[in-house]
Design a protein around this motif. Structure first.
Motif, PDB file in Angstrom:
ATOM      1  N   LEU A  11     -15.860 -41.908   4.309  1.00  0.00           N
ATOM      2  CA  LEU A  11     -16.837 -42.981   4.187  1.00  0.00           C
ATOM      3  C   LEU A  11     -16.859 -43.779   5.482  1.00  0.00           C
ATOM      4  O   LEU A  11     -15.808 -44.190   5.988  1.00  0.00           O
ATOM      5  N   ARG A  38     -25.490 -29.088   6.992  1.00  0.00           N
ATOM      6  CA  ARG A  38     -25.241 -30.144   6.008  1.00  0.00           C
ATOM      7  C   ARG A  38     -26.228 -30.013   4.860  1.00  0.00           C
ATOM      8  O   ARG A  38     -27.329 -29.496   5.021  1.00  0.00           O
ATOM      9  N   ALA A  40     -27.605 -32.473   1.655  1.00  0.00           N
ATOM     10  CA  ALA A  40     -27.665 -33.697   0.880  1.00  0.00           C
ATOM     11  C   ALA A  40     -28.056 -33.355  -0.559  1.00  0.00           C
ATOM     12  O   ALA A  40     -28.669 -32.309  -0.807  1.00  0.00           O
ATOM     13  N   PRO A  88     -27.411 -43.722   7.250  1.00  0.00           N
ATOM     14  CA  PRO A  88     -27.227 -43.494   5.813  1.00  0.00           C
ATOM     15  C   PRO A  88     -27.863 -42.193   5.320  1.00  0.00           C
ATOM     16  O   PRO A  88     -27.314 -41.531   4.427  1.00  0.00           O
ATOM     17  N   GLU A  89     -28.984 -41.829   5.897  1.00  0.00           N
ATOM     18  CA  GLU A  89     -29.656 -40.596   5.471  1.00  0.00           C
ATOM     19  C   GLU A  89     -28.906 -39.337   5.881  1.00  0.00           C
ATOM     20  O   GLU A  89     -29.300 -38.220   5.509  1.00  0.00           O
ATOM     21  N   THR A  91     -25.846 -38.874   4.989  1.00  0.00           N
ATOM     22  CA  THR A  91     -24.884 -38.629   3.914  1.00  0.00           C
ATOM     23  C   THR A  91     -25.123 -37.240   3.342  1.00  0.00           C
ATOM     24  O   THR A  91     -26.244 -36.905   2.940  1.00  0.00           O
ATOM     25  N   GLN A 122     -17.230 -33.914   2.562  1.00  0.00           N
ATOM     26  CA  GLN A 122     -18.209 -34.950   2.247  1.00  0.00           C
ATOM     27  C   GLN A 122     -18.219 -36.031   3.329  1.00  0.00           C
ATOM     28  O   GLN A 122     -17.154 -36.569   3.689  1.00  0.00           O
ATOM     29  N   VAL A 123     -19.407 -36.349   3.786  1.00  0.00           N
ATOM     30  CA  VAL A 123     -19.610 -37.483   4.694  1.00  0.00           C
ATOM     31  C   VAL A 123     -20.547 -38.465   4.007  1.00  0.00           C
ATOM     32  O   VAL A 123     -21.654 -38.084   3.600  1.00  0.00           O
ATOM     33  N   THR A 124     -20.097 -39.692   3.856  1.00  0.00           N
ATOM     34  CA  THR A 124     -20.905 -40.728   3.229  1.00  0.00           C
ATOM     35  C   THR A 124     -21.080 -41.873   4.213  1.00  0.00           C
ATOM     36  O   THR A 124     -20.089 -42.433   4.700  1.00  0.00           O
ATOM     37  N   SER A 126     -22.591 -45.538   4.626  1.00  0.00           N
ATOM     38  CA  SER A 126     -23.074 -46.697   3.876  1.00  0.00           C
ATOM     39  C   SER A 126     -23.951 -47.579   4.756  1.00  0.00           C
ATOM     40  O   SER A 126     -23.745 -47.688   5.959  1.00  0.00           O
TER      41      SER A 126
END
Length: 127
Positions: A11, A38, A40, A88-89, A91, A122-124, A126
């Motif tokens: 995160l 990637r 999403a 953020p996009e 993620t 996982q890459v998040t 924020s």
């Protein structure tokens, strides 16, 4: 065959950075061009970056040019993706993949050219 294991996801706040790693085992790592993709939620898996067997040639999706850097260390059997100024996009689950290409300098963005895939990390990002 080659086995791929990604790490380094997590995160991060928008504008931050992460460095992903993909460790390979099995057949000689330098036999493969490597790519990062990637995916999403609800979207297709998309190309991010690729690097040739020698590491001399790289190729990026337009959306990440200037912010992401792909590199490899054939002595360590590892490919990296340095990601800066994350949005953020972006993620998504990030996957590394191996393309058993004969050409030492060739690279491709075509997903179907990659025969081996890791499990993803996982890459998040924020906001």
């Amino acid at each position: 065959q080659v086995q791929l294991v990604e790490s380094g996801g997590g995160l991060v706040q928008a504008g931050g950075s992460l460095r992903l790693s993909c460790a390979a085992s099995g057949r000689t790592f330098s036999s493969y061009a490597m790519g990062w993709f990637r995916q999403a939620p609800g979207k297709e898996r998309e190309f991010v970056a690729a690097i040739s067997r020698t590491g001399l040639n790289t190729y990026y999706a337009d959306s990440v040019k200037g912010r992401f850097t792909i590199s490899r260390d054939n002595a360590k059997n590892t490919v990296y993706l340095q990601m800066n100024s994350l949005k953020p996009e972006e993620t998504a689950v990030y996957y590394c993949a191996a393309d058993p290409i004969n050409n030492w300098y060739g690279i491709t963005r075509v997903r179907e050219e990659y025969d081996y895939w890791g499990q993803g990390t996982q890459v998040t990002v924020s906001s």
